[in-house]
Design an enzyme around this catalytic site. Structure first.
Site, PDB file in Angstrom:
ATOM      1  CB  ALA A  16       7.086  -0.841  -2.349  1.00  0.00           C
ATOM      2  CG  LEU A  63       3.871  -2.872  -2.544  1.00  0.00           C
ATOM      3  CD1 LEU A  63       4.783  -3.615  -1.609  1.00  0.00           C
ATOM      4  CD2 LEU A  63       2.985  -3.753  -3.591  1.00  0.00           C
ATOM      5  CE  LYS A 116      -1.061   1.157   7.585  1.00  0.00           C
ATOM      6  NZ  LYS A 116      -0.366   2.101   6.974  1.00  0.00           N
ATOM      7  CG  HIS A 167      -0.529  -2.183   3.443  1.00  0.00           C
ATOM      8  ND1 HIS A 167       0.078  -1.400   2.938  1.00  0.00           N
ATOM      9  CD2 HIS A 167      -0.645  -3.499   2.713  1.00  0.00           C
ATOM     10  CE1 HIS A 167       0.485  -1.738   1.621  1.00  0.00           C
ATOM     11  NE2 HIS A 167      -0.031  -2.922   1.633  1.00  0.00           N
ATOM     12  CG  ASP A 180       1.363   4.750   1.401  1.00  0.00           C
ATOM     13  OD1 ASP A 180       1.688   4.584   2.579  1.00  0.00           O
ATOM     14  OD2 ASP A 180       1.314   3.780   0.491  1.00  0.00           O
ATOM     15  CG  HIS A 185      -2.592   2.806   1.068  1.00  0.00           C
ATOM     16  ND1 HIS A 185      -2.494   1.560   1.193  1.00  0.00           N
ATOM     17  CD2 HIS A 185      -1.603   3.326   2.057  1.00  0.00           C
ATOM     18  CE1 HIS A 185      -1.808   1.129   2.026  1.00  0.00           C
ATOM     19  NE2 HIS A 185      -1.069   1.931   2.622  1.00  0.00           N
TER      20      HIS A 185
END
Length: 264
Positions: free
Chosen positions: A183, A139, A19, A56, A167, A94
């Site tokens: 978030a 987020l 990630k 992300h 998520d 996402h």
């Protein structure tokens, strides 16, 4: 993360992806990536061994408007990354904008994206109209209706480039309902059922199974799960909270209903 760590992780047979969090982009990401160039050696190793990069996809600089951070990330990070690593499998996780949808649609076959249930079902009005609703704060932040509709079209189109990524974030109720709330939206209690609502709204239930169970596996190079779930059109009420350790977590749709159920 060093190239040798990437190679060692891949050899375990258990670690399939890494990630990429931009520093400060979301909860607990303060030690994330500060510059793409700093992680190029690790990414080169990932491309070499066939490990997936999950991103992300937002910049986190304070001068960039929170509603523009995904678009700026595409220009500043995704464009050089995709250009320089043509064999690296990448997942923009996402996604939340029409720009991201179009970027993935028109991108190479090694580029795909996940989409959450809440970004398919809600726009920023859910967060901001009639008072601030902290349990809709996530987020990437919820965007305008035009972006939701673009995500919905992409998810339900049958394209193998898009697949589910919840998520889901079980922050305790007190941490969400505070002066500086975390978030994250908690959807794990009804993720499949919420996705079904989104697909039904487009008359696209025929594509739901691929979005949930096939497309992601194919991109990650993993075997499909052989177990089956049976979805039925049966409404149920979501509890106001769920127990979470010694505290509670407030789920999406708390106190309201979900139109689909998983039949046990």
């Amino acid at each position: 993360t060093t190239p040798d760590e990437i190679r060692t992780a891949m050899k375990t047979g258990f670690i399939k992806a890494v990630k990429y969090y931009p520093a400060g982009a979301t909860t607990n990401s303060e030690f994330g990536v500060t510059a793409l160039s700093k992680v190029y050696p690790a990414i080169e190793a990932m491309e070499e061994v066939g490990m997936v990069l999950c991103i992300h996809s937002e910049v986190s600089r304070s001068e960039i408007d929170i509603f523009d951070r995904e678009a700026v990330f595409i220009d500043e990070v995704m464009t050089p990354l995709v250009r320089d690593f043509k064999k690296l499998k990448i997942v923009m996780e996402h996604i939340s904008t029409d720009k991201a949808v179009n970027y993935v649609k028109n991108g190479p076959s090694n580029l795909a994206a996940s989409i959450t249930a809440h970004h398919l079902l809600y726009n920023r009005n859910a967060l901001l109209v009639g008072g601030i609703k902290p349990h809709f704060y996530c987020l990437p932040i919820l965007k305008r209706e035009k972006h939701r509709l673009a995500l919905l079209e992409a998810a339900t189109s049958g394209s193998p480039k898009f697949f589910a990524g919840t998520d889901s974030a079980p922050h305790v109720t007190g941490d969400k309902e505070s002066a500086c709330g975390c978030a994250g939206v908690y959807t794990a209690h009804a993720a499949v059922e919420l996705y079904a609502e989104a697909f039904e709204s487009q008359g696209a239930l025929k594509h739901l199974e691929a979005f949930l169970s096939v497309n992601g596996c194919a991109h990650y190079g993993m075997k499909q799960n052989t177990k089956k779930l049976k979805l039925v059109k049966k409404e149920w009420a979501v509890p106001a909270t769920y127990e979470f350790g010694g505290e509670t977590v407030t789920p999406l749709r708390a106190g309201h209903t979900v139109a689909w159920s998983i039949e046990e």
